[in-house]
Design an enzyme around this catalytic site. Structure first.
Site, PDB file in Angstrom:
ATOM      1  CB  CYS A 110     -41.102  43.873  51.485  1.00  0.00           C
ATOM      2  SG  CYS A 110     -42.387  45.089  51.736  1.00  0.00           S
ATOM      3  CG  HIS A 246     -42.280  40.036  52.618  1.00  0.00           C
ATOM      4  ND1 HIS A 246     -42.216  40.703  53.821  1.00  0.00           N
ATOM      5  CD2 HIS A 246     -43.051  40.799  51.810  1.00  0.00           C
ATOM      6  CE1 HIS A 246     -42.910  41.812  53.734  1.00  0.00           C
ATOM      7  NE2 HIS A 246     -43.445  41.900  52.525  1.00  0.00           N
ATOM      8  CG  ASN A 276     -45.942  43.802  54.605  1.00  0.00           C
ATOM      9  OD1 ASN A 276     -44.770  43.814  54.954  1.00  0.00           O
ATOM     10  ND2 ASN A 276     -46.313  43.901  53.340  1.00  0.00           N
TER      11      ASN A 276
HETATM   12  O1  UT7 Z   1     -44.867  43.747  50.908  1.00  0.00           O
HETATM   13  C1  UT7 Z   1     -45.563  43.973  49.721  1.00  0.00           C
HETATM   14  C2  UT7 Z   1     -46.782  44.746  50.049  1.00  0.00           C
HETATM   15  N1  UT7 Z   1     -47.986  44.455  49.437  1.00  0.00           N
HETATM   16  C3  UT7 Z   1     -48.612  43.255  49.306  1.00  0.00           C
HETATM   17  O2  UT7 Z   1     -48.110  42.216  49.520  1.00  0.00           O
HETATM   18  C4  UT7 Z   1     -50.035  43.299  48.878  1.00  0.00           C
HETATM   19  C5  UT7 Z   1     -50.404  42.236  47.881  1.00  0.00           C
HETATM   20  N2  UT7 Z   1     -51.834  42.220  47.698  1.00  0.00           N
HETATM   21  C6  UT7 Z   1     -52.691  41.762  48.634  1.00  0.00           C
HETATM   22  O3  UT7 Z   1     -52.262  41.288  49.673  1.00  0.00           O
HETATM   23  C7  UT7 Z   1     -54.162  41.777  48.335  1.00  0.00           C
HETATM   24  O4  UT7 Z   1     -54.365  42.205  47.005  1.00  0.00           O
HETATM   25  C8  UT7 Z   1     -54.956  42.716  49.292  1.00  0.00           C
HETATM   26  C9  UT7 Z   1     -55.000  42.107  50.693  1.00  0.00           C
HETATM   27  C10 UT7 Z   1     -54.311  44.098  49.343  1.00  0.00           C
HETATM   28  C11 UT7 Z   1     -56.385  42.862  48.809  1.00  0.00           C
HETATM   29  O5  UT7 Z   1     -56.996  41.587  48.688  1.00  0.00           O
HETATM   30  P1  UT7 Z   1     -57.813  41.230  47.360  1.00  0.00           P
HETATM   31  O6  UT7 Z   1     -58.375  39.891  47.566  1.00  0.00           O
HETATM   32  O7  UT7 Z   1     -56.881  41.423  46.193  1.00  0.00           O
HETATM   33  O8  UT7 Z   1     -58.969  42.295  47.389  1.00  0.00           O
HETATM   34  P2  UT7 Z   1     -59.352  43.396  46.300  1.00  0.00           P
HETATM   35  O9  UT7 Z   1     -58.336  44.486  46.275  1.00  0.00           O
HETATM   36  O10 UT7 Z   1     -59.647  42.693  45.019  1.00  0.00           O
HETATM   37  O11 UT7 Z   1     -60.682  43.973  46.907  1.00  0.00           O
HETATM   38  C12 UT7 Z   1     -61.865  43.181  47.025  1.00  0.00           C
HETATM   39  C13 UT7 Z   1     -62.960  44.013  47.668  1.00  0.00           C
HETATM   40  C14 UT7 Z   1     -63.164  45.365  47.033  1.00  0.00           C
HETATM   41  O12 UT7 Z   1     -64.549  45.638  47.035  1.00  0.00           O
HETATM   42  P3  UT7 Z   1     -65.439  45.411  45.708  1.00  0.00           P
HETATM   43  O13 UT7 Z   1     -64.841  46.328  44.686  1.00  0.00           O
HETATM   44  O14 UT7 Z   1     -65.300  43.968  45.373  1.00  0.00           O
HETATM   45  O15 UT7 Z   1     -66.812  45.827  46.170  1.00  0.00           O
HETATM   46  C15 UT7 Z   1     -62.470  46.316  47.969  1.00  0.00           C
HETATM   47  O16 UT7 Z   1     -63.021  47.634  47.933  1.00  0.00           O
HETATM   48  O17 UT7 Z   1     -62.629  44.272  49.043  1.00  0.00           O
HETATM   49  C16 UT7 Z   1     -62.748  45.681  49.298  1.00  0.00           C
HETATM   50  N3  UT7 Z   1     -61.779  46.035  50.322  1.00  0.00           N
HETATM   51  C17 UT7 Z   1     -62.042  45.975  51.644  1.00  0.00           C
HETATM   52  N4  UT7 Z   1     -63.145  45.620  52.329  1.00  0.00           N
HETATM   53  C18 UT7 Z   1     -63.074  45.644  53.678  1.00  0.00           C
HETATM   54  C19 UT7 Z   1     -60.499  46.450  50.148  1.00  0.00           C
HETATM   55  N5  UT7 Z   1     -59.925  46.651  51.339  1.00  0.00           N
HETATM   56  C20 UT7 Z   1     -60.860  46.369  52.280  1.00  0.00           C
HETATM   57  C21 UT7 Z   1     -60.843  46.374  53.688  1.00  0.00           C
HETATM   58  N6  UT7 Z   1     -61.970  45.999  54.334  1.00  0.00           N
HETATM   59  N7  UT7 Z   1     -59.758  46.713  54.402  1.00  0.00           N
END
Ligand code: UT7
Length: 354
Positions: A110, A246, A276
């Protein structure tokens, strides 16, 4: 000092839209979660190869500068989703648009566009290049795994491009700051799209990401990069007129702006519309920001990026006098009557979409 000034810009975003609600109809997610955690409302899914998107954006950028591809000494395509291993996407762009300058793809995930701008600037400063096309183009939908809701909702397709030319004036790339931490290769990877998969057919061709780790590093590293780049330009953070980050997550963009103490009004975002798009996100945002009048003559435009590697980079660009396109061209690509969800069918066997 001779440096790269941006004199043309353009973008191509595919017509087929994939909304959060569409995704929620096939995987265990919902619009509220996606919007509140990432800022994304919808993204675009390409019906054409990545090189066609890159060419379409380049065609616009060249028209915007009233130049042709034959004027380009160099074409760089920043991408991690090329059509093929050989030739480069840049070579395809040249096949379509003409010219005999150097062509190469650059993979810094990215961060690729900021890297590409910096590489072109270095070649301009060295006197080996006078004019260059720098394109960010990605078809990440090819790597979407709808069984992994933590990544499937984040990415989309698109392309953005700029034309740069050598300038001795105040405008152009004042400074850039590029880095990578190779100890973090595994926190953001696509395993099965390289030669590894020739030997191991079980390697999945999908995005594998430790979201929280990437998030934490992104905010810290983009902030550090911007501070060093602005200092190297002999300027201060408060001199930044427009921040184009980005577009990975609205929370990352907001946290970076807060860390840099940058006025939220100076931050341009379009993640809600495209998700993204990796290396394409900054040039698409730049092109839209210009067309919407968000950049004025003489503005200091800060670009910050991070991505797989883990790479990061920042670029400080002093804008010139012109903020409007010299010429406009319509896209020549065929349209599609398919929805984003239908286009994803090829990636979704077993999920009832075929
Ligand atoms: O260009 C570089 C590419 N990557 C990035 O920039 C990604 C950087 N990271 C992020 O943007 C964030 O970490 C995410 C958007 C990927 C995730 O957000 P988060 O606030 O860090 O969520 P998390 O991974 O801590 O997940 C929280 C909860 C989990 O459930 P539990 O374990 O709390 O019950 C996940 O299983 O959200 C759940 N979850 C979802 N729920 C509904 C994860 N993905 C989803 C989804 N829909 N799509």
């Amino acid at each position: 000092m001779r440096r790269a000034a941006i004199i043309g810009w353009g973008d191509y975003t595919p017509p087929a839209v994939l909304t959060n609600t569409d995704l929620a109809s096939v995987i265990d997610t919902n619009d509220e979660w996606i919007r509140s955690r990432s800022g994304i409302k919808e993204r675009r899914i390409s019906h054409v190869p990545n090189s066609d998107m890159a060419t379409a954006a380049a065609r616009q950028a060249l028209a915007s500068a009233d130049l042709s591809a034959a004027d380009m000494d160099l074409i760089i395509v920043a991408t991690c989703s090329p059509d093929r291993a050989i030739p480069s996407v840049a070579a395809y762009v040249q096949r379509e648009l003409g010219g005999l300058g150097a062509t190469m793809d650059l993979n810094a995930a990215c961060s690729g566009f900021v890297y590409g701008l910096s590489v072109a600037n270095g070649m301009i400063a060295a006197g080996t290049v006078d004019k260059a096309l720098i394109i960010g183009a990605e078809r990440l939908s090819a790597f979407l795994d709808l069984t992994d809701r933590s990544t499937a909702v984040l990415f989309g397709d698109g392309a953005g491009a700029v034309v740069v030319e050598a300038s001795d004036g105040p405008e152009g790339l004042l400074s850039s700051n590029l880095h990578s931490d190779g100890s973090l290769t595994e926190i953001l990877t696509i395993r099965g799209a390289g030669t590894e998969s020739v030997f191991d057919h079980d390697v999945p061709t999908t995005v594998d990401m430790e979201g929280r780790e990437v998030f934490r590093n992104a905010v810290t590293r983009m902030g550090e990069g911007a501070i060093v780049a602005v200092e190297n330009a002999g300027l201060a953070l408060e001199d930044i007129d427009v921040l184009i980050s980005h577009q990975a997550n609205i929370r990352i963009i907001d946290a970076t702006a807060r860390r840099l103490n940058i006025d939220p009004d100076t931050v341009y975002t379009n993640i809600h519309a495209y998700g993204n798009t990796s290396a394409a996100s900054i040039p698409i945002a730049l092109s839209e920001a210009l067309d919407q009048g968000a950049i004025s003559p003489g503005d200091l435009v800060a670009m910050v990026a991070f991505g797989g590697g883990l790479t990061w980079g920042a670029a400080m660009v002093r804008w010139g006098e012109r903020t409007t396109r010299l010429r406009r061209v319509d896209h020549e690509l065929p349209g599609t009557d398919k929805t984003g969800l239908e286009l994803l069918a090829a990636r979704t066997q077993g999920l009832g979409l075929e």
